[in-house]
Design an enzyme around this catalytic site. Structure first.
Site, PDB file in Angstrom:
ATOM      1  CE1 TYR A  33     -28.404  50.334 -18.097  1.00 63.83           C
ATOM      2  CE2 TYR A  33     -28.886  49.601 -19.277  1.00 63.83           C
ATOM      3  CZ  TYR A  33     -28.131  50.481 -18.508  1.00 63.83           C
ATOM      4  OH  TYR A  33     -27.958  51.194 -19.597  1.00 63.83           O
ATOM      5  CG  ASN A  58     -21.583  56.696 -12.508  1.00 64.28           C
ATOM      6  OD1 ASN A  58     -21.003  57.027 -11.344  1.00 64.28           O
ATOM      7  ND2 ASN A  58     -21.103  56.187 -13.643  1.00 64.28           N
ATOM      8  CB  CYS A 108     -21.852  54.395 -15.708  1.00 67.80           C
ATOM      9  SG  CYS A 108     -21.946  55.866 -16.529  1.00 67.80           S
ATOM     10  CG  HIS A 109     -17.488  53.277 -20.220  1.00 66.96           C
ATOM     11  ND1 HIS A 109     -16.702  53.920 -18.844  1.00 66.96           N
ATOM     12  CD2 HIS A 109     -16.920  52.480 -20.524  1.00 66.96           C
ATOM     13  CE1 HIS A 109     -16.183  52.791 -18.374  1.00 66.96           C
ATOM     14  NE2 HIS A 109     -15.452  52.240 -19.459  1.00 66.96           N
ATOM     15  CD  GLU A 135     -12.844  50.271 -20.336  1.00 66.19           C
ATOM     16  OE1 GLU A 135     -13.702  49.284 -20.220  1.00 66.19           O
ATOM     17  OE2 GLU A 135     -12.937  51.158 -19.551  1.00 66.19           O
TER      18      GLU A 135
END
Length: 168
Positions: free
Chosen positions: A103, A126, A134-135, A162
């Site tokens: 953040y 979001n 946002c993850h 990912e």
């Protein structure tokens, strides 16, 4: 405040993280909901039309993402939010696939180092997770914080998914 008069279309797909509800207007992707309870609450307040064809571009790109073949999305968006939230969401899209940023990193990136909490609120608000990734945002120490209303299990699945695809 003017009531939204656009028709909203939806479709549900299944994924490795559970059901994903897609909502589109004629102008683009409006919302993705990952939490069943939130979807039920949203759907009760809206006049939605189920239409797979209208949602097909989103369906295809999400399916490509979950097959590990898509790392960026190219969709028309029709999202509502404050200018600050839109600024944050535009910054989130720049986080590379499989990478994590804090953040505080996002705060510095938008030139407002004291806005860490507001960035957390924008992240939580979001409307199109995964597409606006946002993850990929964590606490300063890499901890998963409050994703999708404290569903850090979903966040962890997306991050691990990912990372595995990058290593292939």
């Amino acid at each position: 405040m003017e009531k939204n008069t656009k028709n909203l279309y939806f479709y549900k797909i299944n994924s490795i993280i559970g059901p994903i509800y897609i909502v589109k207007s004629s102008d683009g992707l409006r919302m993705i909901e990952l939490i069943e309870e939130e979807w039920i609450e949203f759907k009760e307040k809206q006049n939605l039309i189920e239409d797979k064809n209208i949602c097909m571009d989103v369906i295809i790109q999400l399916e490509e993402y979950f097959k590990g073949k898509r790392m960026e999305f190219d969709l028309a968006l029709d999202i509502e939010g404050t200018e600050f939230r839109k600024l944050v969401w535009n910054e989130l899209v720049k986080i590379p696939y499989g990478e994590l940023k804090s953040y505080s990193y996002i705060a510095k990136s938008i030139g407002n180092e004291k806005a860490v909490r507001a960035i957390g609120q924008a992240n939580r608000a979001n409307p199109i997770p995964i597409i606006i990734p946002c993850h990929r945002v964590t606490g300063k120490n890499g901890m998963l914080l409050g994703y999708a209303g404290n569903h850090t299990d979903i966040q962890e699945k997306l991050i691990n998914f990912e990372k595995r695809n990058i290593q292939k």
